[in-house]
Design a protein around this motif. Structure first.
Motif, mmCIF file in Angstrom:
data_model
loop_
_atom_site.group_PDB
_atom_site.id
_atom_site.type_symbol
_atom_site.label_atom_id
_atom_site.label_comp_id
_atom_site.label_asym_id
_atom_site.label_seq_id
_atom_site.Cartn_x
_atom_site.Cartn_y
_atom_site.Cartn_z
ATOM 1 N N VAL A 60 0.736 -1.225 0.122
ATOM 2 C CA VAL A 60 0.073 -0.053 0.053
ATOM 3 C C VAL A 60 1.012 1.340 -0.007
ATOM 4 O O VAL A 60 0.440 2.091 -0.752
ATOM 5 N N ILE B 188 1.101 4.055 -3.090
ATOM 6 C CA ILE B 188 0.924 5.673 -2.565
ATOM 7 C C ILE B 188 2.296 6.414 -3.178
ATOM 8 O O ILE B 188 2.165 7.462 -3.963
ATOM 9 N N VAL C 39 -6.213 10.519 -5.381
ATOM 10 C CA VAL C 39 -7.145 9.774 -4.612
ATOM 11 C C VAL C 39 -7.876 8.853 -5.741
ATOM 12 O O VAL C 39 -8.170 7.783 -5.365
ATOM 13 N N LEU D 83 -5.781 5.944 -6.302
ATOM 14 C CA LEU D 83 -5.681 4.824 -5.082
ATOM 15 C C LEU D 83 -7.113 4.209 -4.980
ATOM 16 O O LEU D 83 -6.912 3.141 -4.665
ATOM 17 N N ASN D 84 -8.179 5.007 -5.178
ATOM 18 C CA ASN D 84 -9.323 4.191 -5.027
ATOM 19 C C ASN D 84 -9.652 3.098 -6.053
ATOM 20 O O ASN D 84 -9.906 1.874 -5.875
ATOM 21 N N MET E 201 -12.320 6.888 -0.990
ATOM 22 C CA MET E 201 -11.386 7.893 -0.317
ATOM 23 C C MET E 201 -11.779 9.330 -1.147
ATOM 24 O O MET E 201 -11.975 9.156 -2.294
ATOM 25 N N GLN F 46 -9.169 13.509 2.551
ATOM 26 C CA GLN F 46 -8.137 12.956 3.265
ATOM 27 C C GLN F 46 -6.821 13.201 3.237
ATOM 28 O O GLN F 46 -6.098 13.228 3.803
ATOM 29 N N SER G 287 -0.701 6.553 4.131
ATOM 30 C CA SER G 287 -0.358 5.197 4.203
ATOM 31 C C SER G 287 -1.147 4.199 5.374
ATOM 32 O O SER G 287 -1.840 3.296 5.200
ATOM 33 N N TYR H 43 -3.604 5.512 7.297
ATOM 34 C CA TYR H 43 -5.134 5.565 6.894
ATOM 35 C C TYR H 43 -5.724 4.621 5.821
ATOM 36 O O TYR H 43 -6.519 3.951 5.803
ATOM 37 N N VAL H 44 -5.003 4.752 4.598
ATOM 38 C CA VAL H 44 -5.416 3.766 3.467
ATOM 39 C C VAL H 44 -5.304 2.243 3.799
ATOM 40 O O VAL H 44 -6.116 1.517 3.352
ATOM 41 N N TRP H 45 -4.195 1.800 4.725
ATOM 42 C CA TRP H 45 -4.080 0.540 4.857
ATOM 43 C C TRP H 45 -5.338 0.293 5.861
ATOM 44 O O TRP H 45 -5.933 -1.003 5.573
ATOM 45 N N GLU I 74 -8.283 1.339 5.536
ATOM 46 C CA GLU I 74 -9.545 1.001 4.559
ATOM 47 C C GLU I 74 -9.391 0.043 3.827
ATOM 48 O O GLU I 74 -10.541 -0.616 3.439
#
Length: 732
Positions: free
Chosen positions: A50, A54, A89, A92-93, A100, A104, A115, A117-119, A121
Motif C-alpha cells: 500500500v 502511494i 485519490v 488509489l481508489n 476515499m 483525506q 499510508s 489511513y489507506v491501510w 481502509e
C-alpha cells in the motif's frame, strides 16, 4: 502454476528490480492472450505494498524521482494542489478498491499518515461481498480479450505504457540494481512506522525529475534537518537596493539572517536521556507523592499540582535562562538606549513630557539578533520566513528549546495531546512590510497573525492539544500559563507549552506609552521605591513546559517547580479603563488560596507585577497585605521582588519572565536582590505587614513546613489579573 501465481510472481520480480518493467509488461500481455480458464487473481495487498503504491502514484502525478520522496514531507510542500489531489485519490481508489475522497489528503498530509489511513481502509474493505462474487462470475464469462486480469495490474500496465510513449528505453546501466528485498509480513494493526524506507529499496516507476515546491525551491532543499538551530549568521537574503530606483522608505526593514544548520552541532543529550527502561521504576505516583514537601495530605478534591518540567527564554542581556540567572544573581540592569540599527528613537524624542506624539524616554530593554532565523530547520521557505513577524520565528525557536530542555524530542511529542498557550499581540513589523509593499501577500497574511503564532509549533510538531494565542496586555503570558493549567486539569491535554513574547521594531509603543506618561523619564525602573517615576518597555520571550505532577513523576521528568494554584479575574469598572482595582486583586488572591487550600503563611517570596509606577505599586502591596491577613498574622517573612528592575517591562512576556525567575531561584535556593531600590514608596506601608524588600542575594529560607513557596502576579492594563502559586519540588 496458475495464471494468478504467474502474474503475482512477475509483479514481485518487477518490484524487486529483478525484471525490466517492459519485459514484465510483455509477459503480462502474453498471459492475457492465452485461452485458459479464468481464475481469481486478486492479490491481497499488504501494508508495505500500500505504501509503495502511494509513493508510486505520487511520483507519477507530481513527476518526481522516488529518491526525492520523504515520508514526513507534507503533500503541500511536495507541490500537490487540489487538482493533483483528485488524481491521486482517484488512482488509489481504483487500484485498491476503496472509497476515499480528496479531503483525506488534508487530514493525512504526508505519506506516512496517508499510508496508515489507506491501510485501514483496505483492511475494512478486504472481504469480497456476495454481489462482488456475482459480478466476478459474470466477468469470467466474457471473452478473454475483454477480461481484466485485475484492476490493479491494469493500472501498472497503463503506468508503464504511458511512460514508454514519452521516454526512450533506458540502457542497462540506467536500470535499478538494488538487491532484492525480502517482503516482511504485515503488522496485525495499522501503524505509522518511525523508520523511513529509502526510495532506492522500492521498485517504483521512473519519472521526470522536475519537482519544485510552491516557493520555487527544490524539494530537497526543504528537508527539515532534525538538529537544534545553531547561532551561525549568514548574509541577508536581499541586498539593500532590492527595490531598485523606487522611492527610499523612511522605515528600513530588518533583514532576515539565516542561521546555519549543522547536523554535527546538534545537541539533544537530554532528549535521549529521558527514556526510562521498562520496569526500572516500580514506584507508583501515590507513593512518591507521599515524600513531597509539605508532608500534609491535600484534600482529595483539590486539583493535582502542575509540574514545570522545561523552560527556555530570551531576555534583554540574556540569550538563555542561564545568562538571565547570572544577571539576576549579580544585580545587573540590562536596559540601555535604543540602538540606531533597531529604529531611530532620536527622531521621536522630546524632553517635554507633554510633547504631542513624542517620547521623553530613549531607553528600552531589547533582544539581540532578532533578525536571525533558520527557516529550513522548521521546514519554512526563506520567502515565507522573511514575511513572518519575528515574534513567530523566535517563539518557534524557544518552544523547541523548552521541549529540548524538558528532554523531549520532536518525535516524542508528535501526534500527542500537547497544548500551546501564548501571550502575544501583533507587533509593528507590519510597518516594515508596508514600507516595502509586501503587506498584501499570502505570506504576510499568515506571518503577521497572532493566531498563527501559537499554531506554528503545533503545526511543525503535529501537536493535537489546544493552540491558543492570548492578549490581555501585561498579564498575557501569565494568563496563558493559567489557561494551560486549566486545560491540563480538565483533561483537554496531557502536556502543554505556555509562555509569551514581545518585540518592538518601531518607536510607536514607546511613544504611545509616553503619551500616557507611564514611562520613566529618568530611564530607570524602581519598583516600590519612593523615587520611582515609571516603568520601561522591553522585549522578551519565555516558554515553560507543563505536565500533571503525577505524570511527570511517572515519566521521571526533571521538575523545576510545581504550580499549586492559579486564578484569573477582571477589574471591571474603575476610575479609568487602565486603572487597577485593589478590591479585584484582593478577591483574586483570596480565591486562589481558598480554592487550592494554600496557606499564605507558607509563601515566603512574591514576584510582584512591580512596574515602578506611583499608582500601581502601592495598590499591589495593599492588595497582597489584605489577602494574606485573611490567613495569617505573621510579619516580615515574605520577600518582595520584581524582575522589571533588571530587564524592564516585557508586557506580553512579563508573567512568564516572573515564573522563570522564581524557578531559577528555586533551583539555586537563593533570592536575588531588587536593584535600584533606595527608599520605600511613601504610599506603601510595610510595617507590620508580611512583606519586606530584599536588596541582597540571600539564601531562600524554608517555610514552617520545610518547603519554599512563591507567588507571582500580573495585572494587565486591560483589567485582566492573574495570580499563580509555585512550590518547590523535593523528593526524599
Amino acid at each position: 502454476m496458475s495464471n494468478g501465481e504467474l502474474i503475482k510472481g512477475i509483479l514481485q520480480q518487477i518490484k524487486d528490480n529483478r525484471m525490466d518493467a517492459r519485459e514484465g509488461l510483455k509477459r503480462l500481455n502474453e498471459l492475457k492472450q492465452q485461452q485458459v480458464p479464468p481464475v481469481e487473481v486478486r492479490v491481497k495487498p499488504t501494508e508495505d505494498t500500500v505504501k509503495l503504491l502511494i509513493m508510486d502514484v505520487l511520483c507519477r502525478i507530481i513527476k518526481i524521482q522516488p529518491d526525492e520522496l520523504q515520508e514526513d514531507l507534507s503533500f503541500k510542500e511536495m507541490g500537490i494542489d487540489s487538482i493533483s489531489s483528485v488524481e491521486i485519490v482517484r488512482d488509489l481508489n481504483d487500484a485498491l478498491h476503496i472509497h476515499m475522497d480528496g479531503i483525506q489528503l488534508y487530514d493525512y498530509p504526508n505519506i506516512s499518515e496517508l499510508s496508515s489511513y489507506v491501510w485501514n481502509e483496505v483492511q475494512m474493505n478486504s472481504h469480497i461481498t456476495v454481489e462482488e462474487d456475482k459480478q466476478q462470475s459474470l466477468a469470467a464469462k466474457e471473452p478473454p480479450a475483454k477480461q481484466r486480469l485485475n484492476h490493479r495490474y491494469e493500472y501498472m500496465n497503463d503506468l508503464i505504457s504511458q511512460f514508454s510513449k514519452n521516454n526512450p528505453k533506458p540502457t542497462a546501466q540506467e536500470l535499478p540494481v538494488s538487491p532484492p528485498q525480502k517482503a516482511e509480513s504485515p503488522a496485525p494493526e495499522p501503524a505509522v512506522s518511525a523508520s523511513r524506507p529509502t526510495a532506492e529499496k522500492l521498485a517504483l516507476s521512473p519519472v521526470e525529475k522536475s519537482a519544485v515546491s510552491e516557493a520555487g525551491q527544490p524539494l530537497e532543499s526543504l528537508k527539515p534537518a532534525l538538529t537544534r538551530p545553531s547561532a551561525l549568521s549568514l548574509k541577508p537574503l536581499h541586498s539593500p537596493d532590492r527595490r531598485g530606483d523606487e522611492k527610499q522608505n523612511t522605515v528600513q526593514p530588518p533583514r532576515l539572517k539565516l542561521k546555519g544548520n549543522h547536523a554535527e552541532e546538534a545537541a539533544s543529550g537530554r532528549a535521549q536521556a529521558t527514556a526510562a527502561e521498562a520496569g526500572d521504576d516500580a514506584r507508583t505516583v501515590e507513593s512518591v507523592a507521599q515524600t513531597m514537601i509539605p508532608a500534609t495530605e491535600r484534600a482529595s478534591s483539590l486539583p493535582e499540582g502542575i509540574a514545570i518540567i522545561g523552560i527556555s527564554g530570551r531576555f534583554p542581556g540574556a540569550s538563555t535562562t542561564r545568562e538571565l540567572w547570572r544577571n539576576l544573581r549579580d544585580g545587573v540592569c540590562s536596559i540601555g538606549e535604543v540602538p540606531e540599527e533597531r529604529f531611530d528613537i532620536h527622531s521621536a524624542y522630546d524632553e517635554d513630557r507633554k510633547a504631542v506624539q513624542k517620547t521623553y524616554c530613549k531607553v528600552a530593554g531589547l533582544l539581540d539578533n532578532v533578525d536571525e532565523f533558520d527557516p529550513l530547520f522548521f521546514n519554512i521557505s526563506p520567502r515565507e520566513a522573511e514575511m513572518m513577524d519575528p515574534q513567530q520565528r523566535i517563539f518557534l525557536e524557544e518552544a523547541w528549546n523548552a521541549l529540548e530542555d524538558a528532554g523531549y524530542s520532536d518525535r516524542a511529542v508528535q501526534d500527542t495531546r500537547c497544548g500551546v498557550f501564548v501571550g502575544c499581540a501583533p507587533s509593528d513589523y507590519t510597518k516594515h512590510l508596508e514600507a516595502n509593499s509586501l503587506e498584501n501577500t499570502a505570506e504576510a497574511f499568515t506571518g503577521t497573525s497572532s493566531s498563527i503564532l501559537a499554531a506554528r509549533i503545533s503545526y511543525f510538531l503535529n501537536l493535537k492539544g489546544p493552540s491558543i494565542s492570548i492578549d490581555t496586555a501585561c498579564s498575557s503570558s501569565l494568563v496563558a500559563v493559567h489557561q494551560a493549567c486549566s486545560s491540563l486539569w480538565s483533561g483537554e491535554c496531557d502536556m502543554a507549552l505556555a509562555g509569551g513574547i514581545r518585540l518592538m521594531f518601531t518607536p510607536d509603543s514607546i511613544v504611545q506609552s509616553s503619551q500616557m506618561e507611564i514611562l520613566s523619564k529618568e530611564g530607570v525602573c524602581r519598583p516600590f521605591d519612593n523615587g520611582a517615576d515609571g516603568t520601561l518597555l522591553s522585549e522578551g520571550t519565555g516558554v515553560v513546559v507543563l505536565k500533571p505532577l503525577g505524570s511527570a513523576i511517572r515519566d521521571r521528568d526533571y521538575i523545576y517547580g510545581v504550580i499549586r494554584g492559579s486564578g484569573v479575574n477582571q477589574d471591571g469598572r474603575t476610575n479609568g479603563i487602565t486603572a487597577p482595582s485593589v478590591n479585584s486583586q484582593i478577591q483574586l488572591e483570596k480565591t486562589v488560596y481558598e480554592k487550592f487550600d494554600i496557606d499564605p503563611a507558607d509563601i515566603n517570596y512574591v514576584e510582584s507585577h512591580g512596574t515602578g509606577t506611583s499608582l500601581g505599586d502601592p495598590i499591589e502591596v495593599k492588595a497582597l497585605t489584605e489577602a494574606f491577613r485573611h490567613f495569617t498574622a505573621d510579619s516580615h517573612y515574605c520577600a518582595l521582588g520584581s524582575i522589571k528592575a533588571n530587564i524592564g517591562h516585557t508586557t506580553m512576556a512579563a508573567g512568564v519572565a516572573g515564573i522563570i525567575k522564581i524557578l531559577l531561584s528555586l533551583k539555586s535556593r537563593k533570592i536575588p536582590p531588587l536593584i535600584h531600590y533606595r527608599e520605600l514608596n511613601e504610599k506603601i506601608k510595610l510595617q507590620g505587614s508580611p512583606f519586606y524588600i530584599n536588596t541582597e542575594l540571600v539564601e531562600w529560607p524554608v517555610n514552617k513546613k520545610g518547603s519554599r513557596m512563591a507567588a507571582v502576579s500580573s495585572f494587565g492594563f486591560s483589567g485582566t489579573n492573574c495570580h499563580i502559586v509555585i512550590e518547590e519540588y523535593r523528593s526524599v
